[in-house]
Design a protein around this motif. Structure first.
Motif, short mmCIF file in Angstrom:
data_model
loop_
_atom_site.label_atom_id
_atom_site.label_comp_id
_atom_site.label_asym_id
_atom_site.label_seq_id
_atom_site.Cartn_x
_atom_site.Cartn_y
_atom_site.Cartn_z
N HIS A 195 14.31 2.63 -78.30
CA HIS A 195 13.25 2.66 -79.17
C HIS A 195 12.56 4.17 -79.08
CE1 HIS A 195 9.16 2.04 -80.90
NE2 HIS A 195 9.73 0.78 -81.38
N ALA A 196 11.93 4.86 -79.90
CA ALA A 196 11.30 6.19 -80.09
C ALA A 196 10.26 5.96 -79.29
CB ALA A 196 11.20 6.58 -81.45
N PRO A 197 9.79 6.97 -78.55
CA PRO A 197 10.37 8.32 -78.19
C PRO A 197 11.72 8.20 -77.53
CG PRO A 197 8.70 8.39 -76.85
CD PRO A 197 8.53 7.08 -77.76
N TYR A 198 12.80 8.89 -78.08
CA TYR A 198 14.16 8.84 -77.14
C TYR A 198 13.90 9.75 -75.90
CZ TYR A 198 14.86 7.69 -82.46
OH TYR A 198 14.41 7.29 -83.24
N GLY A 199 14.39 9.13 -75.01
CA GLY A 199 14.06 10.15 -73.67
C GLY A 199 12.58 10.50 -73.53
N ALA A 417 -4.70 -2.01 -81.18
CA ALA A 417 -4.83 -0.48 -80.65
C ALA A 417 -3.38 -0.24 -79.90
CB ALA A 417 -5.72 -0.43 -79.58
N ARG A 418 -3.04 -1.38 -79.28
CA ARG A 418 -1.91 -1.18 -78.14
C ARG A 418 -0.49 -0.89 -79.16
NH1 ARG A 418 -1.67 -4.73 -73.17
NH2 ARG A 418 0.04 -3.36 -72.60
N LEU A 419 -0.55 -1.84 -80.57
CA LEU A 419 0.52 -1.66 -81.43
C LEU A 419 0.74 -0.33 -81.96
CD1 LEU A 419 0.21 -5.20 -82.61
CD2 LEU A 419 1.99 -4.18 -81.50
N GLN A 420 -0.68 0.18 -82.45
CA GLN A 420 -0.91 1.70 -82.90
C GLN A 420 -0.17 2.58 -81.95
OE1 GLN A 420 -5.03 1.54 -83.49
NE2 GLN A 420 -4.61 1.07 -85.92
N ALA A 421 -0.48 2.44 -80.64
CA ALA A 421 0.30 3.53 -79.50
C ALA A 421 1.65 3.20 -79.52
CB ALA A 421 -0.58 3.21 -78.30
N LEU A 422 2.42 2.31 -80.17
CA LEU A 422 3.78 2.24 -80.03
C LEU A 422 4.30 2.47 -81.49
CD1 LEU A 422 4.61 -1.12 -78.21
CD2 LEU A 422 5.17 1.12 -77.75
N GLY A 423 3.41 2.90 -82.22
CA GLY A 423 3.86 3.27 -83.65
C GLY A 423 3.76 2.25 -85.01
N TYR A 424 3.08 1.11 -84.53
CA TYR A 424 2.97 0.17 -85.51
C TYR A 424 1.60 0.08 -85.75
CZ TYR A 424 7.48 -1.44 -83.55
OH TYR A 424 8.61 -1.49 -83.16
N ALA A 425 1.07 0.49 -87.06
CA ALA A 425 -0.44 0.57 -87.24
C ALA A 425 -1.03 -0.40 -88.44
CB ALA A 425 -0.79 2.07 -87.48
N SER A 426 -2.21 -0.58 -88.35
CA SER A 426 -2.66 -1.15 -89.49
C SER A 426 -3.59 -0.01 -90.32
CB SER A 426 -3.44 -2.23 -89.18
OG SER A 426 -2.79 -3.36 -88.39
N GLY A 427 -2.96 0.22 -91.66
CA GLY A 427 -3.76 1.15 -92.25
C GLY A 427 -4.69 0.28 -93.34
N ARG A 428 -5.18 1.02 -94.33
CA ARG A 428 -6.10 0.36 -95.37
C ARG A 428 -5.48 -0.67 -96.01
NH1 ARG A 428 -7.05 6.22 -97.55
NH2 ARG A 428 -4.94 6.21 -96.70
N LEU A 448 4.58 9.81 -91.52
CA LEU A 448 3.82 8.80 -90.73
C LEU A 448 4.65 8.50 -89.63
CD1 LEU A 448 2.02 6.84 -93.41
CD2 LEU A 448 0.93 8.30 -91.85
N ALA A 449 5.88 7.79 -89.75
CA ALA A 449 6.94 7.38 -88.79
C ALA A 449 7.28 8.39 -87.94
CB ALA A 449 7.98 6.76 -89.46
N GLN A 450 7.21 9.57 -88.17
CA GLN A 450 7.67 10.77 -87.29
C GLN A 450 6.50 11.00 -86.48
OE1 GLN A 450 9.17 14.17 -89.22
NE2 GLN A 450 10.85 14.12 -87.64
N VAL A 451 5.42 10.90 -86.91
CA VAL A 451 3.85 11.50 -86.18
C VAL A 451 4.08 10.19 -85.08
CG1 VAL A 451 1.64 11.37 -86.04
CG2 VAL A 451 3.10 12.75 -87.73
N ALA A 452 4.28 8.87 -85.81
CA ALA A 452 3.97 7.83 -84.64
C ALA A 452 5.27 7.45 -83.55
CB ALA A 452 4.00 6.52 -85.53
N SER A 453 6.28 8.45 -83.91
CA SER A 453 7.45 8.10 -82.97
C SER A 453 7.06 8.83 -81.58
CB SER A 453 8.52 8.71 -83.56
OG SER A 453 8.36 9.97 -83.27
N GLY A 454 6.25 9.48 -81.47
CA GLY A 454 5.98 10.13 -80.12
C GLY A 454 7.05 11.63 -80.07
N GLU A 455 7.73 11.84 -81.22
CA GLU A 455 8.85 12.80 -81.10
C GLU A 455 8.30 14.08 -81.08
OE1 GLU A 455 12.65 12.92 -80.86
OE2 GLU A 455 12.19 11.24 -79.86
N LEU A 456 7.12 14.29 -81.99
CA LEU A 456 6.81 15.54 -82.20
C LEU A 456 5.38 15.79 -81.41
CD1 LEU A 456 6.52 15.28 -86.18
CD2 LEU A 456 8.31 16.18 -84.59
N HIS A 457 5.42 17.16 -81.12
CA HIS A 457 4.45 17.76 -80.26
C HIS A 457 3.98 19.21 -80.92
CE1 HIS A 457 4.90 14.68 -76.95
NE2 HIS A 457 6.12 14.76 -77.53
N GLY A 458 2.72 19.51 -80.65
CA GLY A 458 2.20 20.95 -80.83
C GLY A 458 2.22 21.14 -82.33
#
Ligand SMILES: [Zn+2]
Length: 626
Positions: A195-199, A417-428, A448-458
């Motif tokens: 599961h993302a983030p990979y490594g 909140a914890r699901l959002q931290a894993l990338g599963y969120a509840s939107g509007r 949105l998925a890429q942002v949630a994946s934890g793969e992106l920084h800075g």
């Protein structure tokens, strides 16, 4: 330690027809009937990244050997590209409408019979060890398990994490096995590595490698952990039925998708499925399309426990499966769905049926694919095959409508909140009108998925967030997340604007308030920060981080007596919020209550791990108040 504690659960943005059963037959227990059952599920594992499924770069020797020695299903499909939903289907043999856990965070219908209950009722010792919060006991999969290992470790700040390494999961399973070797047992182990983030993409040494390469590293690690588990079986191995499955696949840009959960293409539905046991007979590769709903009835049958009432059918041994097909008198249809578009974004859900070589996806713009000619699902034949599409649409509607009755199963605040931290969120939620087709929002969803994946920084994360905001300027979660990126970069002037948009959108969390207050403190605007944190208290009265921050702010600004009850309250909610305890000790010292200060400092030293870097500072405080 006196600076504001930023929320440690930073909100990440959104994006993890009953078949007639086989004819009843008396259970046959033979000398070969397995005494034990071990199920291993590997999260987010694409079949085509496993050696046995033809992947040439694979490092999956354990899975490959299992496949060689047992039965490999070449065309196995999840019922949903969603962790809880898919696992609930595997454990109940039911399509999602039959078990009710249509998305992560929704509780299973507790009246649905489960595999583990069946084995427990027959006197087996039952245990599960899981690696991620979506499978927490509160969502219902615990039913029938005498032992359910779902305790996640705490991070350095003392907060419970959302996932844990497979090594720890297998350690727990091995400890349990040691004390149950003489019992008949039913054991389920869940691994989360792929599961993302990979490594760890934040590690510079890893960041230079592609996401796919890091995904394969994670799969290799999961394979190592499966190997440890199987090795530990030792002499029990020959009496054990072993089943390994992925819960869903993963998209790396196919159909414009990143990650999983939105679409129901085979990119995220096709999974590896392996059975290994002496009783199955000769090793084989089977090409019939099967679903994870077939796993439960098949395991019950192979274990000699009779018939398990399910949407799935018995698929092993192979001759039994062919018999079931003939008995039903019609071609099998397999169902899958994703209600994540509806529940995360207010878009239309997707419902899918697979029959023969055809696959139909019910959506505002329906899709029909001939999988034999077009395995990648790129040529939509709805317009040229209208009769076939209409027939499959009728079949899919018999299994599930596009509506969803959300009753008491909606996730609670903490779960959300914890699901959002894993990338599963509840939107509007969508308000009236026709819901958008997820296909028409794929770019937004991929961002949105890429942002949630934890793969992106800075800078890369900032770019992705600005792309989202160009398409959807008021998106509250994207504004919130961008606010934190800017805050981290010391750009508070714009961060405050982003946080304010998020606050005005009335998100159900205080994270935007915490961000804005941090900026206000850094600008010396103490009164403004106090007002912001007071507003945060009305949004989340039970959030210990909010109370703690308000307490720290008052203590640092000449009001230690007023700070003490706030810090005490934070600790009554989360006793391991170490910064709050340190702040409380300091507030006591400032208020002249040296004895209380010493007591809190001592308590904190008891709670901090032996090597924690904060210990020195706490010891200095203790010396000064003694
Ligand atoms: Zn999953």
């Amino acid at each position: 330690m006196r600076t504001l504690i930023l929320s440690l659960t930073l909100l990440l943005i959104a994006a993890c027809s009953r078949e007639s059963a086989a004819p009843a037959r008396a259970p046959v227990a033979s000398a070969q009937t397995p005494r034990h059952v071990v199920i291993v599920t590997i999260d987010t594992l694409r079949a085509d990244h496993v050696g046995a499924y033809g992947y040439t770069n694979a490092r999956t020797p354990t899975l490959d050997r299992l496949a060689r020695e047992g039965v490999r299903f070449d065309r196995a499909y999840a019922t949903a590209p969603i962790t809880l939903t898919s696992h609930a289907s595997l454990m109940t043999g039911r399509y999602p409408p039959g078990h009710g856990a249509r998305h992560n965070g929704m509780r299973m219908d507790l009246t649905t019979p489960t595999l583990s209950e069946t084995f427990a009722a027959k006197g087996y010792a039952t245990a599960a060890f899981v690696a991620a919060f979506p499978l927490d006991r509160r969502f219902g999969l615990i039913k029938g398990f005498q032992t359910y290992g779902d305790t996640m470790p705490r991070d350095e700040a003392g907060h419970v994490t959302n996932e844990r390494p497979g090594r720890l999961v297998v350690d727990e399973a091995l400890a349990w096995l040691t004390s149950h070797r003489k019992d008949r047992f039913f054991l389920w182990v869940h691994l989360f590595e792929p599961h993302a983030p990979y490594g760890n993409p934040a590690d510079p040494a890893q960041a230079s490698r592609s996401p796919l390469a890091r995904y394969d590293d994670d799969i290799a690690e999961a394979d190592v952990q499966v190997g440890r588990l199987l090795d530990a079986l030792g002499d029990l191995r020959s009496q054990t039925l072993i089943v390994v499955a992925g819960d869903h696949g993963e998209a790396f840009g196919e159909h414009g998708e990143i990650s999983h959960s939105l679409f129901t293409y085979d990119t995220t539905l096709r999974v590896p499925l392996l059975f290994s046991a002496a009783s199955i007979g000769t090793p084989a590769v089977l090409n019939d399309a099967v679903s994870l709903v077939d796993v439960a009835p098949t395991i019950v049958s192979l274990a000699g426990l009779g018939r398990f009432d399910a949407d799935g059918v018995v698929i092993l041994p192979p001759e039994r499966s062919a018999e079931a097909e003939r008995g039903s008198g019609r071609e099998r249809a397999l169902y899958a769905e994703s209600f994540a578009p509806l529940l995360d974004f207010g878009w239309s859900p997707l419902r899918t049926i697979r029959k023969g070589t055809w696959k139909y996806i019910a959506a505002p713009k329906a899709e029909l694919y001939d999988l034999e000619q077009d395995a990648d699902e790129t040529r939509n034949l709805v317009a040229t095959e209208p009769a076939r599409a209409a027939e499959l649409a009728r079949e899919v509607n018999q299994i599930s409508t596009s509506a969803l009755a959300l009753t008491t199963q909606a996730p609670d605040r903490e779960s959300r909140a914890r699901l959002q931290a894993l990338g599963y969120a509840s939107g509007r939620p969508a308000t009236g009108g026709d819901r958008p087709d997820p296909k028409d929002r794929r770019e937004l969803a991929a961002n949105l998925a890429q942002v949630a994946s934890g793969e992106l920084h800075g800078a890369a994360l900032e770019r992705a967030l600005r792309d989202i905001l160009r398409a959807d300027p008021e998106n509250p979660q994207a504004n919130l997340r961008l606010g934190y990126v800017l805050l981290d970069a010391g750009r508070c002037a714009e961060a405050v604007k982003r946080f304010t948009i998020a606050i005005d959108a009335h998100l159900p969390s205080a994270d935007a308030h915490l961000g804005r207050a941090a900026c206000e403190v850094s600008a010396g605007q103490i009164d403004a920060a106090r007002r912001t944190l007071a507003a945060a208290q009305t949004v989340e009265p039970d959030n210990p981080v909010v109370s703690a921050n308000l307490g720290l702010l008052l203590s640092d600004n000449g009001q230690p007596a007023a700070a003490i009850p706030l810090l005490q309250r934070a600790l009554s909610i989360d006793p391991d919020l170490h910064q709050a305890r340190f702040g409380l000790a300091i507030a006591y010292a400032r208020a002249g209550r040296r004895g209380d200060a010493a007591k809190e400092a001592e308590e904190l030293l008891r709670r901090l791990p032996p090597g924690a870097p904060q210990r020195a500072e706490v010891e200095r405080l203790l010396t000064s108040v003694r």
